[in-house]
Design a protein around this motif. Structure first.
Motif, PDB file in Angstrom:
ATOM      1  N   LEU A   1       0.838  -1.191   0.000  1.00  0.00           N
ATOM      2  CA  LEU A   1       0.000   0.000   0.000  1.00  0.00           C
ATOM      3  C   LEU A   1       0.877   1.247   0.000  1.00  0.00           C
ATOM      4  N   LYS A   2       0.666   2.105  -0.975  1.00  0.00           N
ATOM      5  CA  LYS A   2       1.413   3.346  -1.052  1.00  0.00           C
ATOM      6  C   LYS A   2       0.583   4.431  -0.368  1.00  0.00           C
ATOM      7  N   ILE A   3       1.112   4.994   0.685  1.00  0.00           N
ATOM      8  CA  ILE A   3       0.402   6.021   1.421  1.00  0.00           C
ATOM      9  C   ILE A   3       0.841   7.385   0.898  1.00  0.00           C
ATOM     10  N   SER A   4      -0.141   8.220   0.648  1.00  0.00           N
ATOM     11  CA  SER A   4       0.142   9.563   0.160  1.00  0.00           C
ATOM     12  C   SER A   4       0.769  10.403   1.267  1.00  0.00           C
ATOM     13  N   PRO A   5       1.800  11.165   0.924  1.00  0.00           N
ATOM     14  CA  PRO A   5       2.340  12.081   1.933  1.00  0.00           C
ATOM     15  C   PRO A   5       1.377  13.257   2.131  1.00  0.00           C
ATOM     16  N   LEU A   6       1.522  13.940   3.245  1.00  0.00           N
ATOM     17  CA  LEU A   6       0.833  15.208   3.441  1.00  0.00           C
ATOM     18  C   LEU A   6       1.649  16.268   2.719  1.00  0.00           C
ATOM     19  N   VAL A   7       1.008  17.035   1.851  1.00  0.00           N
ATOM     20  CA  VAL A   7       1.680  18.132   1.163  1.00  0.00           C
ATOM     21  C   VAL A   7       1.178  19.431   1.774  1.00  0.00           C
ATOM     22  N   ILE A   8       2.110  20.256   2.230  1.00  0.00           N
ATOM     23  CA  ILE A   8       1.767  21.549   2.819  1.00  0.00           C
ATOM     24  C   ILE A   8       2.272  22.648   1.898  1.00  0.00           C
ATOM     25  N   PHE A   9       1.356  23.467   1.411  1.00  0.00           N
ATOM     26  CA  PHE A   9       1.713  24.648   0.627  1.00  0.00           C
ATOM     27  C   PHE A   9       1.876  25.822   1.588  1.00  0.00           C
ATOM     28  N   THR A  10       3.004  26.503   1.537  1.00  0.00           N
ATOM     29  CA  THR A  10       3.107  27.760   2.260  1.00  0.00           C
ATOM     30  C   THR A  10       2.526  28.851   1.373  1.00  0.00           C
ATOM     31  N   VAL A  11       1.868  29.818   1.993  1.00  0.00           N
ATOM     32  CA  VAL A  11       1.303  30.951   1.267  1.00  0.00           C
ATOM     33  C   VAL A  11       1.680  32.213   2.032  1.00  0.00           C
ATOM     34  N   GLY A  12       2.382  33.104   1.362  1.00  0.00           N
ATOM     35  CA  GLY A  12       2.759  34.356   2.001  1.00  0.00           C
ATOM     36  C   GLY A  12       3.734  35.133   1.146  1.00  0.00           C
ATOM     37  N   THR A  13       3.929  36.362   1.523  1.00  0.00           N
ATOM     38  CA  THR A  13       4.843  37.234   0.785  1.00  0.00           C
ATOM     39  C   THR A  13       6.280  36.762   0.966  1.00  0.00           C
ATOM     40  N   ALA A  14       7.161  37.287   0.155  1.00  0.00           N
ATOM     41  CA  ALA A  14       8.583  37.092   0.394  1.00  0.00           C
ATOM     42  C   ALA A  14       8.895  37.676   1.773  1.00  0.00           C
ATOM     43  N   ALA A  15       9.849  37.091   2.471  1.00  0.00           N
ATOM     44  CA  ALA A  15      10.323  37.563   3.780  1.00  0.00           C
ATOM     45  C   ALA A  15       9.290  37.407   4.899  1.00  0.00           C
TER      46      ALA A  15
ATOM     47  N   LYS B   1      -1.120  41.270  -3.728  1.00  0.00           N
ATOM     48  CA  LYS B   1      -1.615  40.019  -4.328  1.00  0.00           C
ATOM     49  C   LYS B   1      -2.141  39.019  -3.304  1.00  0.00           C
ATOM     50  N   LEU B   2      -1.707  39.134  -2.052  1.00  0.00           N
ATOM     51  CA  LEU B   2      -2.104  38.170  -1.031  1.00  0.00           C
ATOM     52  C   LEU B   2      -3.613  38.245  -0.792  1.00  0.00           C
ATOM     53  N   GLU B   3      -4.268  37.112  -0.939  1.00  0.00           N
ATOM     54  CA  GLU B   3      -5.717  37.039  -0.774  1.00  0.00           C
ATOM     55  C   GLU B   3      -6.066  36.462   0.592  1.00  0.00           C
ATOM     56  N   PRO B   4      -7.350  36.520   0.989  1.00  0.00           N
ATOM     57  CA  PRO B   4      -7.755  35.916   2.267  1.00  0.00           C
ATOM     58  C   PRO B   4      -7.447  34.412   2.281  1.00  0.00           C
ATOM     59  N   GLU B   5      -7.130  33.894   3.440  1.00  0.00           N
ATOM     60  CA  GLU B   5      -6.694  32.512   3.593  1.00  0.00           C
ATOM     61  C   GLU B   5      -7.678  31.497   3.010  1.00  0.00           C
ATOM     62  N   ASP B   6      -8.963  31.730   3.187  1.00  0.00           N
ATOM     63  CA  ASP B   6      -9.947  30.741   2.716  1.00  0.00           C
ATOM     64  C   ASP B   6      -9.898  30.531   1.208  1.00  0.00           C
ATOM     65  N   ARG B   7      -9.481  31.532   0.450  1.00  0.00           N
ATOM     66  CA  ARG B   7      -9.363  31.381  -1.013  1.00  0.00           C
ATOM     67  C   ARG B   7      -8.306  30.328  -1.364  1.00  0.00           C
ATOM     68  N   TYR B   8      -7.217  30.269  -0.603  1.00  0.00           N
ATOM     69  CA  TYR B   8      -6.162  29.299  -0.857  1.00  0.00           C
ATOM     70  C   TYR B   8      -6.603  27.897  -0.457  1.00  0.00           C
ATOM     71  N   TRP B   9      -7.333  27.803   0.644  1.00  0.00           N
ATOM     72  CA  TRP B   9      -7.875  26.502   1.048  1.00  0.00           C
ATOM     73  C   TRP B   9      -8.836  25.969  -0.007  1.00  0.00           C
ATOM     74  N   GLU B  10      -9.671  26.825  -0.575  1.00  0.00           N
ATOM     75  CA  GLU B  10     -10.589  26.408  -1.637  1.00  0.00           C
ATOM     76  C   GLU B  10      -9.817  25.899  -2.845  1.00  0.00           C
ATOM     77  N   ALA B  11      -8.727  26.554  -3.178  1.00  0.00           N
ATOM     78  CA  ALA B  11      -7.910  26.129  -4.332  1.00  0.00           C
ATOM     79  C   ALA B  11      -7.330  24.740  -4.089  1.00  0.00           C
ATOM     80  N   VAL B  12      -6.835  24.502  -2.882  1.00  0.00           N
ATOM     81  CA  VAL B  12      -6.225  23.213  -2.556  1.00  0.00           C
ATOM     82  C   VAL B  12      -7.286  22.117  -2.460  1.00  0.00           C
ATOM     83  N   ASP B  13      -8.463  22.470  -1.955  1.00  0.00           N
ATOM     84  CA  ASP B  13      -9.547  21.493  -1.815  1.00  0.00           C
ATOM     85  C   ASP B  13     -10.271  21.223  -3.131  1.00  0.00           C
ATOM     86  N   GLY B  14      -9.929  21.974  -4.184  1.00  0.00           N
ATOM     87  CA  GLY B  14     -10.551  21.756  -5.492  1.00  0.00           C
ATOM     88  C   GLY B  14     -11.955  22.313  -5.584  1.00  0.00           C
TER      89      GLY B  14
END
Length: 165
Positions: A4-18, A151-164
């Motif tokens: 059984l191949k288990i999928s890793p957890l992928v974490i996208f960071t979202v934020g400005t440079a620095a 360009k930084l949008e509200p956090e929920d927009r990024y969660w929606e993108a990741v959740d499809g």
């Protein structure tokens, strides 16, 4: 019994440079030593490409944008390799473009990844980002930081993108 191949957890960071994305990613690696955690950064790929082709130290002014296609291919290669060998993949880039993030999430689903998350870094005051940026090895400058904040949008927009959604 089938392997059984288990999928890793992928974490996208979202934020400005620095904003602390890479620092956070490295701290996760050192804090959770019992997990196989890969940190993959496009900037690291850019630096290695630049310094492998040209004598001298990487800078954003010297970066050749024509190499971005190669950066993408190397990034995909590293991610594919880490999917089968790691528990967690931290994709430590800005990921400010929601549409682009959704495409990356779909590409990961096509690679068999089922678990994705977002670690969001809220916008810091521009002066603080400039102060932090000046202490980094490859500063981007105040103008780029200002554009990132815009360009930084509200956090929920990024969660929606990741959740499809």
């Amino acid at each position: 019994m089938p392997d059984l191949k288990i999928s890793p957890l992928v974490i996208f960071t979202v934020g400005t440079a620095a904003s602390g994305k890479s620092t956070w990613a490295r701290s996760v690696q050192s804090r959770y030593t019992g997990l196989r955690i890969a940190v993959i950064e496009r900037d690291e790929i850019r630096v290695s490409l630049h310094e492998g082709r040209i004598e001298g130290v990487f800078s954003w002014l010297a970066w050749n944008p024509a190499l971005e296609g190669k950066v993408q291919r190397l990034w995909e290669q590293r991610v594919r390799g880490a999917i089968g060998t790691h528990d967690v993949l931290v994709l430590a880039d800005t990921h400010l473009d929601v549409g682009d993030l959704a495409k990356k999430a779909q590409w990961l689903r096509d690679q068999g990844v089922t678990e994705m998350s977002v670690h969001y870094f809220p916008a810091l005051p521009l002066m603080e980002l400039i102060r932090r940026d000046r202490g980094r090895g490859h500063p981007v400058g105040g103008e780029v930081l200002r554009e990132h904040i815009k360009k930084l949008e509200p956090e929920d927009r990024y969660w929606e993108a990741v959740d499809g959604l």
